[in-house]
Design an enzyme around this catalytic site. Structure first.
Site, PDB file in Angstrom:
ATOM      1  N   ASP A  11       0.823  -1.213   0.000  1.00 35.69           N
ATOM      2  CA  ASP A  11       0.000   0.000   0.000  1.00 35.69           C
ATOM      3  C   ASP A  11       0.857   1.263   0.000  1.00 35.69           C
ATOM      4  OD1 ASP A  11      -2.598  -0.670  -0.329  1.00 35.69           O
ATOM      5  OD2 ASP A  11      -3.268   0.013   1.648  1.00 35.69           O
TER       6      ASP A  11
ATOM      7  N   ASP B 179      -9.307  -6.343  12.602  1.00 41.51           N
ATOM      8  CA  ASP B 179      -9.093  -7.712  13.051  1.00 41.51           C
ATOM      9  C   ASP B 179     -10.169  -8.148  14.039  1.00 41.51           C
ATOM     10  OD1 ASP B 179      -8.193  -5.822  14.853  1.00 41.51           O
ATOM     11  OD2 ASP B 179      -6.111  -6.483  14.828  1.00 41.51           O
TER      12      ASP B 179
END
Lengths: 794, 735
Positions: free
Chosen positions: B168, B331
């Site tokens: 990224d 997460d």
């Protein structure tokens, strides 16, 4: 002889008594002269001789004693006070009165620095130096401006300093005693009390009590019940604090007040019947020179109604005075925050080094105080700078220091809401003495120059806006606790007099006045005469009788005593005891079969051996001129033998926890909660003889002792020196109680109270429960969620 | 049978609750507290297991319950004094929060799971295919390359293992950025990373733009692969070779398992460990969570995804629509959603990745602020208590994880409460000394005993207080911002591999400095008041003592923000292989003693080596490391870490221009087996004696206050001298 014949004989007897006294007499029933004589009696020369049953200490002529003090008559330390109410008639309120204060002070008290300050209804009236090491009396004129008819509040404060010693320890040497026997309203004996409202101002006896003589022409159940009701209404309406009742139908007794309850025909020939009107149905005869007499006619409804109204209205007085009276019965409400002002304290500054002010905090009688809550004090006070280390404010509950707060030594502090929590366990049901104390030593005390302190500045100030708040209270009914007798209950109560002789009636009447304490309305009382009435009584029954009038089973049921112990102690010999026991069997059987209330007048001839016929037989014998078993007369015997009742009961410091399982000494009289042979419970007042019975009843009626009545049995005894002892017991089974209500909140507090009183039991119970809970948790954890073994998830 | 036991258990709990909430007197409370603590101590001293462990926890729970009941019912100032009441209420709420967290934690860790090994089943041909996703944003090649190399080294059939670098840092949006610096960096990064990935045999994936941060990046990776399982590794989390062989078996055993989470094991020191000099002495901070809490959660099927070092099932992810990105803690959010869908999770308590944690205090705060904000977002946007499909233990587990981050408010309240009492005389705690002893001391003692019993091996005494306090001023503001706008927080990448050239104060130290000053003045004033009022307010003495404790915590925290110099970027691991170092044609037989991502240290096996600093050469070694064969030929190195002249027995070597193959060899040397991590981890999991720990804590306070203040003086002097020293290589970009 039939009942009618005996009644006629009784009435004739009255006439004979009157005739025998040397006055113009007419043996005819209802003779005006006879009744007049009956009512007038022999007048006592002085007020303090009215009731020989009470302390008879010297008092100046024309001195009317005061009602009982709200506190100790000894004023101790650097500051102390006492309050009481001063009743005056409308006439006295209009003219003013002179109050004589007899006092004796310690030699250590410095007159230059010590004063006795008197306020009436909050208005300062007098302040004079305390200088009476050898005793002195001071007449204080109380002007009419500060008085109102009825009860007036009187506050006496002693501010005392030591002559030579400035230490804190020396302050314990400072005291001034107020001599009640020599204090009172001067020249009040000549006062007249012509109306019901004026009765409140009747001169009290040296101990602050008053004796009421009951004159009841016909001894029947209905008449006795009416008399009892009239008595209770009269006492309630007048606001008498401490009453001794003499139940007699002769003029021989001596009393402050005579109460005649009977048909108006009894005095119709006196020329007084016309004095009663529909508007004023009660006749108050306040003829100069003899006891004030109240005549209540029972053949018309108006007098009874008027008395009931009189009772319902209650006594009157100044605002301060009525507040002071209400305080005596004031029961604190849980959760309510009360200012110290509501307990009678005022904003006050203090110059010395040991400050102390006290007041009574009354908890409900059914309260179960334990450490499940705290009484929260918020003290508002201020102190100066420069105090020596060790200076502190303390709160003392029932004599024990329960909280303290050190004062900042080097700076002036103003505390507006200093919080102190005192566990509820420090308190007890009924009256609790709360004292706010401060020790305030400073450097000036080290270099002692007492006379330099004339201009001393205050070191401490306590605001009456200080408050306290009770937590929620657990309510329990102590089934075998005598405290319930004076707990302010409003449930109907059966008053059983197995042998309605003069002593029993007097004791029962005196005792019954205690039932009304702390209640808004008079407690309903059903009167039962004869032992047979016991079986018809409800669950709240009070039996009043000397031991010899009771079946053995009753005495044997007294908690804390072995069976037969009472007979052994009170019967002079075994043969005598056996004889008396045998004699008791017959009337008991007869009474059991006799449901009538008119026991005394309906007993068969053959059963006159029963104690219940004492009055009648005496009267008949007297009437016939025959020698009687009581040659001196029943009342003379009783009154002549009456000891100094004022000291009958020292104010005992008793609580449930202090009571023993066994009554070491049955004393002279016993008040007990007993279980009757049929399983029902009752309260029993019995005594060695009628004399002791009367004295015991008077003790229980004394408001000063009422809160000490606790336990399953209390024994009274007196020594040769005249001092009395009171011993309580729970009996072998201990206190037996049940929840006052079964609401979850109350049950929880009761449980918490028990846990608080049994700390180790609580810890053990908790740990036990936790170990079980831990084991259960472990077992459960092994059964829920994921479990692994060598092969993976199971 | 289980229902019967549950009914019995519930009955005992009700009885205990009823008895424990009785408004008893002090004597009874004191008796119970003393007896309870005595039994707890006995259980602890006897090391009693099984049911006694439950008894221990239940007693503690009862003591806590009694304290909470007493605080609520008896110690609040009157409402009519609103200022006192307000502050008093805040303190009560803080304490109740602490008590509630203790109870929640006790529930979570009531019976921690100890999961047996689950080996791979069947023939390798039947094993599931695994895609390894390594998202990266700004980590350099030294970090990412090693992780990729270690991933490629994992023991798993090559045809069933695919590694993807999700870069990224070089998205098309960054390549086309208007900012020339950003654009240049992105271009350089793409070239470097792509070339390395191709050389290593790793798929290089770069998105168009950085939408949805890490979750978006992972989802982009998911779209580029189709394996049965997905291993997510942070860029700095290099896996041990046996990672998959120890985790895939769990997936085979339970087809409804969506997650196998493993601990994050860090090779470097966090700022507290480093600045207080505690690294490798005490257990890592995260061990409390991984060694105890996650095991406890696993018991209740509530172990959750921690962003890395976790194996996930693609089928489950597909059902959920990939990794969720509503919050910045994708997460936990994803795990919560999958649990609610009926999928299961597993936690394998074996460290199988070696990672890096933030080196500087401000980087740590950046990381923790993200966690705190993300968990607050979950509580607000996807509250586990209200979410359908979860079991109650799972709800409580997630609730515990979310509520934990409110510690910052409780801790600040505890720190500042004495100030209100000592300075302003606010009556915030209405109690006598006797009550304080009977309730508060027993409560504190019970809490400490529970902490020692449950977490003693993984957390030294008073370290939690220091960790929490040092973060609280910063996290409180982060949490408040989240409350004000739950959707506002953005994902902030934590800087890793930073160095500090000089000692100095952290640039964000001023809140802790201010608090320390305030607490010091408060404590001094408290002592003055006590001394001036010798027989005075007993509660004042208690509060002053409390203030002393706070000052100690604040003092140690002053040391936390006094950053020590750190010139080594990457931590070293001990190794033991023999090889030959060739420097300027001279060959020295050497033993490699330690190794890291940037270099190794060797010791001569034949006397001192005559090498000069900065001279170059090659290193060749061969041997075994934790049972794994390792061999390196002709690794280009430079002499480093030599200040002196003349022969040396041992020298440090820095790597020069590593090839992909060489990186794999270095990774094999460093991460041959999870056994390396486990040994390190277990060696640090040693309980500290409470008394010794407390004494040491007090000594730290004294020393760290002196050190912290000296750094303050030094910082001021530098500023005055215009000699600013800034931490190097700290880059905390915000996407």
């Amino acid at each position: 002889m039939t009942a009618r014949e005996r009644r006629a004989a009784f009435l004739a007897c009255c006439a004979i008594v009157i005739g025998s006294s040397g006055l113009a007499a007419n043996a005819e029933e209802g003779s005006p002269a006879a009744i007049l004589r009956l009512l007038q009696g022999d007048l006592p020369p002085a007020a303090d001789e009215i009731a020989p049953a009470r302390p008879s200490r010297p008092a100046g002529p024309g001195l009317a004693h005061l009602p009982p003090l709200q506190g100790d008559a000894r004023l101790e330390g650097e500051i102390d006070g006492v309050r009481w109410t001063l009743p005056v008639t409308a006439e006295q309120a209009e003219r003013g009165v002179t109050l004589r204060l007899a006092q004796t002070s310690a030699l250590a008290v410095a007159p230059e620095l010590s004063t006795l300050d008197l306020t009436v209804n909050g208005i300062p009236v007098d302040s004079h130096p305390i200088d009476a090491p050898e005793g002195a009396a001071r007449d204080i004129a109380i002007p009419a401006e500060v008085l109102v008819p009825g009860y007036n509040a009187v506050d006496l404060t002693a501010r005392q300093r030591h002559r030579v010693d400035c230490s804190a320890e020396a302050t314990y040497e400072l005291w001034t005693d107020i001599d009640l026997a020599r204090s009172g309203i001067v020249a009040a004996i000549g006062a007249r009390y012509p109306t019901l409202d004026d009765l409140a101002a009747l001169p009290r006896e040296p101990d602050g009590g008053i004796t009421i003589r009951i004159v009841q022409p016909t001894l029947d159940a209905a008449g006795t019940a009416a008399t009892l009701t009239a008595l209770r209404n009269l006492v309630r309406g007048s606001g008498f604090e401490k009453v001794s009742v003499l139940w007699g139908d002769t003029a021989e007794g001596q009393a402050t007040l005579d109460l005649f309850v009977g048909p108006s025909t009894r005095w119709s020939g006196l020329g007084r019947a016309e004095l009663t009107t529909t508007e004023r149905p009660i006749l108050v005869d306040a003829t100069q020179g003899r006891p004030t007499t109240v005549l209540v006619a029972t053949d018309r409804p108006e007098p009874a109604r008027a008395l009931a109204t009189f009772a319902a209205t209650g006594p009157r007085g100044s605002v301060h005075g009525m507040e002071e009276r209400e305080r005596a019965q004031d029961v604190a409400v849980p959760g309510e925050r009360r200012s110290f002002a509501s307990f009678g304290l005022v904003d006050e500054t203090f110059v010395g080094q040991r400050y102390s002010r006290a007041f009574d905090l009354r908890l409900p009688a059914d309260a179960y105080p334990a450490d499940y809550g705290d009484v929260e004090f918020e003290l508002a006070f201020a102190h100066v700078a420069g105090l020596r280390p060790g200076s502190e404010v303390r709160v003392r509950i029932n004599g024990a220091i329960r909280a303290s707060l050190a004062l900042t030594a080097n700076e002036r502090r103003v505390h507006r809401r200093k919080s102190l929590q005192i566990p509820l366990g420090a308190f007890r049901p009924g009256v609790n003495r709360v004292a706010i104390e401060a020790t305030l030593a400073d450097a000036a005390d080290l270099s002692c120059a007492p006379l330099d302190r004339v201009e001393a500045k205050p070191r401490f100030a306590l605001s009456a806006q200080s408050t306290l708040r009770l937590p929620k209270l657990a309510s329990v009914v102590r089934e075998n606790d005598l405290a319930g007798l004076t707990a302010g209950s409003t449930t109907p109560l059966d008053l059983i007099i197995p042998t309605p002789d003069a002593a029993s009636l007097s004791a029962a009447a005196t005792l019954s006045l205690g039932f009304d304490a702390g209640t808004a309305d008079l407690r309903p009382v059903r009167l039962g005469l004869g032992l047979g009435a016991v079986e018809q009584a409800g669950k709240d029954a009070v039996i009043v009788a000397p031991l010899e009038a009771l079946p053995t089973a009753f005495a044997d049921a007294i908690p804390g005593l072995a069976p037969g112990a009472l007979q052994t102690a009170w019967m002079p010999s075994e043969a005598d005891a056996i004889g008396r026991l045998a004699a008791r069997q017959a009337p008991r059987r007869a009474d059991a079969a006799d449901p009538t209330l008119e026991v005394a007048l309906s007993l068969p001839e053959t059963e006159r051996v029963a104690p219940t016929i004492d009055v009648l037989s005496d009267w008949e014998a007297f009437n016939a001129g025959a020698p009687t078993s009581e040659p001196e007369g029943l009342w003379e015997t009783i009154l002549g033998a009456a000891p100094d009742l004022g000291e009958f009961l020292d104010r005992p410091e008793m609580s449930g926890q202090e009571l023993s399982a066994v009554l070491q000494d049955p004393g002279d009289a016993i008040l007990a909660r007993i279980e009757q042979p049929d399983g029902r419970t009752a309260t029993l007042l019995t005594a060695r003889d009628g004399d002791a019975l009367m004295r015991a009843a008077l003790g229980f009626g004394d408001p000063a002792h009422r809160d000490a009545i606790t336990g399953a049995a209390i024994a009274f005894s007196e020594t040769e020196a005249g001092s009395q002892r009171l011993q309580g017991s729970w009996g072998a089974e201990g206190p037996r109680w049940r929840p006052g209500s079964f609401s979850p909140g109350n049950l929880r507090l009761i449980l918490a109270g028990w846990f608080s009183d049994n700390a180790f039991a609580y810890a053990a119970l908790m740990l036990g429960a936790l170990v079980v809970a831990g084991g259960a948790t472990s077992q459960l954890l092994g059964r829920v969620g994921r479990r692994f073994d060598a092969e993976g998830v199971r | 049978m289980t229902r019967a036991w549950f009914a019995f258990w519930a009955g005992t709990v009700v009885v205990v609750a009823l008895v424990a909430t009785q408004p008893i007197g002090l004597d009874a409370q004191f008796s119970f507290g003393l007896a309870g603590l005595a039994l707890m101590l006995t259980i602890r001293l006897l090391r009693a297991k099984g049911a006694w462990r439950s008894v221990f926890l239940v007693i503690a729970g009862a003591i806590v319950l009694r304290y909470a009941y007493w605080r609520i019912t008896s110690t609040l100032p009157p409402v009519v004094e609103p200022i006192d009441f307000g502050f008093g209420l805040a303190l009560v709420i803080a304490e109740l929060y602490a008590a509630a967290m203790l109870v929640l934690n006790v529930f979570v860790v009531s019976d921690p799971a100890t999961r047996p090994d689950e080996r791979l089943r069947g023939a390798p041909e039947s094993w599931p295919r695994v895609d390894v996703l390594v998202p990266s944003y700004n980590e350099d090649l030294d970090i990412v390359g090693t992780t990729l190399a270690a991933a490629k080294n994992m023991d798993y059939p090559a045809d069933k293992l695919r590694v993807l670098l999700l870069d990224d840092g070089a998205t098309e949006a960054r390549l086309k950025s208007d900012d020339p610096v950003v654009r240049a960096r992105a271009e350089a990064r793409r070239d470097e990373m792509r070339a390395f990935a191709e050389e290593l045999g790793v798929d290089y994936v770069a998105r168009r733009e950085n939408a949805h941060a890490k979750a978006g990046n992972l989802n982009a990776g998911l779209g580029r692969c189709d394996g049965d399982l997905v291993l997510v590794l942070d860029a700095d989390h290099a896996p041990a070779a046996d990672f998959l062989t120890r985790t895939v078996g769990h997936m085979q055993a339970d087809p409804r398992l969506f997650l196998v989470q493993t601990p994050h094991f860090f090779l470097n020191a966090d700022p507290l460990e480093r600045n207080l000099g505690l690294h490798r002495r005490m257990p890592s901070e995260c061990e409390m969570f991984y060694a105890v809490t996650q095991r406890g959660l696993d018991k209740w099927d509530a172990a959750y995804f921690c962003g890395s070092a976790a194996l996930l099932r693609r089928e489950a992810l597909n059902e959920a629509g990939g990794f969720l990105g509503r919050t910045i803690t994708e997460d936990c959010e994803s795990a919560l959603d999958l649990h609610a869908r009926g999928w299961h999770s597993a936690y394998v308590d074996r460290a199988m990745v070696g990672g890096l944690q933030p080196e500087t205090f401000d980087a740590l705060i950046t990381q923790r602020s993200r966690w705190a904000q993300g968990m607050m977002q979950i509580l607000m946007l996807s509250n586990p208590v209200l979410k359908s499909g979860l079991s109650w233990p799972q709800r409580l587990g997630y609730l515990s994880a979310g509520l934990f981050w409110l510690f910052c408010f409780a801790r600040l309240t505890f720190m500042l409460a004495p100030v209100a009492y000592i300075f302003f005389d606010l009556r915030i705690y209405v109690a006598s000394l006797q009550e304080f002893v009977a309730y508060t001391l027993f409560f504190l003692a019970a809490c400490l005993l529970v902490r020692e019993q449950i977490f003693g091996a993984v957390r030294w005494p008073w370290l939690s207080e220091i960790y929490e306090y040092a973060q609280s001023p910063y996290l409180a503001w982060a949490v408040i911002r989240t409350w004000l706008n739950p959707k506002a927080p953005s994902f902030t990448v934590t800087a890793k591999g930073a160095t500090l050239e000089e000692h100095g104060l952290s640039p964000i130290a001023w809140p802790l400095l201010g608090l320390f000053t305030l607490l010091a003045v408060t404590t001094g004033f408290g002592f003055w008041r006590v001394a001036a009022d010798l027989h005075g307010d007993e509660l004042l003495m208690v509060v002053t003592g409390w203030s002393v404790f706070n000052l100690l915590v604040a003092g140690v925290s002053l040391g936390v923000v006094a950053e020590r110099r750190e010139r080594r970027r990457f931590p070293r691991l001990e190794v033991d292989v023999e090889g030959v170092l060739t420097i300027e044609e001279a060959a020295y037989p050497v033993r490699v003693r330690d190794a890291g991502l940037g270099g190794v240290r060797v010791e001569s096996l034949s006397g001192p080596m005559d090498v000069e600093g900065a001279s170059t050469g090659t290193l060749t070694y061969e041997g075994t490391s934790f049972g794994c064969s390792v061999a390196m030929k002709g690794l280009n190195v430079r002499i480093a870490g030599r200040n002196g002249q003349g022969p040396a027995k041992g020298v440090g070597l820095m790597f020069d221009e590593l090839t992909a193959v060489q990186r794999r060899e270095i990774a094999r040397l460093l991460y041959p087996s999870s056994e390396r991590f486990e040994r390190l981890r277990r060696s640090r999991q040693k309980a500290r004696n409470f008394t010794a720990g407390t004494i040491e804590f007090a000594l730290w306070a004294v020393y760290q206050v002196a050190r912290g203040l000296s750094y303050v003086v030094m910082d001021v002097w530098r500023r005055l001298s215009r000699l600013q020293v800034r931490p190097a290589a700290i880059e905390g970009n915000v996407r």
